[in-house]
Design a protein around this motif. Structure first.
Motif, PDB file in Angstrom:
ATOM      1  N   UNK A  77       0.848  -1.181   0.000  1.00  0.00           N
ATOM      2  CA  UNK A  77       0.000   0.000   0.000  1.00  0.00           C
ATOM      3  C   UNK A  77       0.885   1.233   0.000  1.00  0.00           C
ATOM      4  N   UNK A  78       0.461   2.236  -0.710  1.00  0.00           N
ATOM      5  CA  UNK A  78       1.189   3.497  -0.733  1.00  0.00           C
ATOM      6  C   UNK A  78       0.256   4.633  -0.349  1.00  0.00           C
ATOM      7  N   UNK A  79      -0.780   4.296   0.397  1.00  0.00           N
ATOM      8  CA  UNK A  79      -1.721   5.341   0.795  1.00  0.00           C
ATOM      9  C   UNK A  79      -2.847   5.441  -0.198  1.00  0.00           C
ATOM     10  N   UNK A  80      -2.963   6.577  -0.802  1.00  0.00           N
ATOM     11  CA  UNK A  80      -4.071   6.829  -1.717  1.00  0.00           C
ATOM     12  C   UNK A  80      -4.016   5.879  -2.916  1.00  0.00           C
ATOM     13  N   UNK A  81      -5.180   5.520  -3.402  1.00  0.00           N
ATOM     14  CA  UNK A  81      -5.305   4.458  -4.415  1.00  0.00           C
ATOM     15  C   UNK A  81      -4.490   4.726  -5.671  1.00  0.00           C
ATOM     16  N   UNK A  82      -4.483   5.983  -6.131  1.00  0.00           N
ATOM     17  CA  UNK A  82      -3.718   6.308  -7.341  1.00  0.00           C
ATOM     18  C   UNK A  82      -2.232   6.103  -7.101  1.00  0.00           C
ATOM     19  N   UNK A  83      -1.746   6.490  -5.929  1.00  0.00           N
ATOM     20  CA  UNK A  83      -0.335   6.280  -5.625  1.00  0.00           C
ATOM     21  C   UNK A  83      -0.023   4.796  -5.599  1.00  0.00           C
ATOM     22  N   UNK A  84      -0.899   4.006  -5.030  1.00  0.00           N
ATOM     23  CA  UNK A  84      -0.657   2.575  -4.966  1.00  0.00           C
ATOM     24  C   UNK A  84      -0.542   1.985  -6.359  1.00  0.00           C
ATOM     25  N   UNK A  85      -1.437   2.362  -7.246  1.00  0.00           N
ATOM     26  CA  UNK A  85      -1.358   1.889  -8.638  1.00  0.00           C
ATOM     27  C   UNK A  85      -0.045   2.308  -9.280  1.00  0.00           C
ATOM     28  N   UNK A  86       0.301   3.570  -9.108  1.00  0.00           N
ATOM     29  CA  UNK A  86       1.529   4.083  -9.714  1.00  0.00           C
ATOM     30  C   UNK A  86       2.773   3.430  -9.129  1.00  0.00           C
ATOM     31  N   UNK A  87       2.792   3.231  -7.821  1.00  0.00           N
ATOM     32  CA  UNK A  87       3.979   2.637  -7.212  1.00  0.00           C
ATOM     33  C   UNK A  87       4.115   1.165  -7.573  1.00  0.00           C
ATOM     34  N   UNK A  88       2.999   0.451  -7.715  1.00  0.00           N
ATOM     35  CA  UNK A  88       3.077  -0.946  -8.149  1.00  0.00           C
ATOM     36  C   UNK A  88       3.645  -1.029  -9.565  1.00  0.00           C
ATOM     37  N   UNK A  89       3.146  -0.181 -10.449  1.00  0.00           N
ATOM     38  CA  UNK A  89       3.631  -0.189 -11.833  1.00  0.00           C
ATOM     39  C   UNK A  89       5.106   0.215 -11.889  1.00  0.00           C
TER      40      UNK A  89
END
Length: 106
Positions: free
Chosen positions: A45-57
């Motif tokens: 998890x990176x906090x906010x959902x958009x950050x999580x998507x971006x950090x996973x990618x």
């Protein structure tokens, strides 16, 4: 793409990469691998959902080329987790420090 779709996509990529040199691997083994990979990604998890998507990618981009011939799924998951942690520690602002309120009876 939603966070669930991002997790699903990366879990499929992880399993595909892990079994790259084992095309004969049984379906049951691949499905178990997918469950394991998806669960590991859901824990990141990176906090906010958009950050999580971006950090996973971004984590995938950092480490995927290090596995040209695949490898054990556990190693791939470990590497992806480490990349994700590095991204969060480096690129995200630190969490806001909770300030203590003075006691009213002091």
């Amino acid at each position: 793409m939603s966070i669930q779709e991002t997790r699903m996509d990366l879990a499929v990529r992880l399993v595909s990469r892990a079994f790259r040199d084992s095309p004969e691997a049984e379906t049951a083994l691949r499905l178990t691998g997918f469950r394991e990979a998806y669960a590991a990604l859901a824990d990141l998890d990176a906090g906010d959902e958009a950050w999580t998507e971006d950090t996973l990618a971004a984590a995938w981009e950092l480490v995927a080329d290090a596995w040209p011939r695949g490898g054990p799924l556990e190693v791939l998951i470990r590497d992806l987790r480490a990349a994700h942690r590095t991204l969060i520690d480096t690129a995200l602002p630190p969490p806001e420090v909770q300030r203590r309120k003075p006691r009213r009876d002091a």
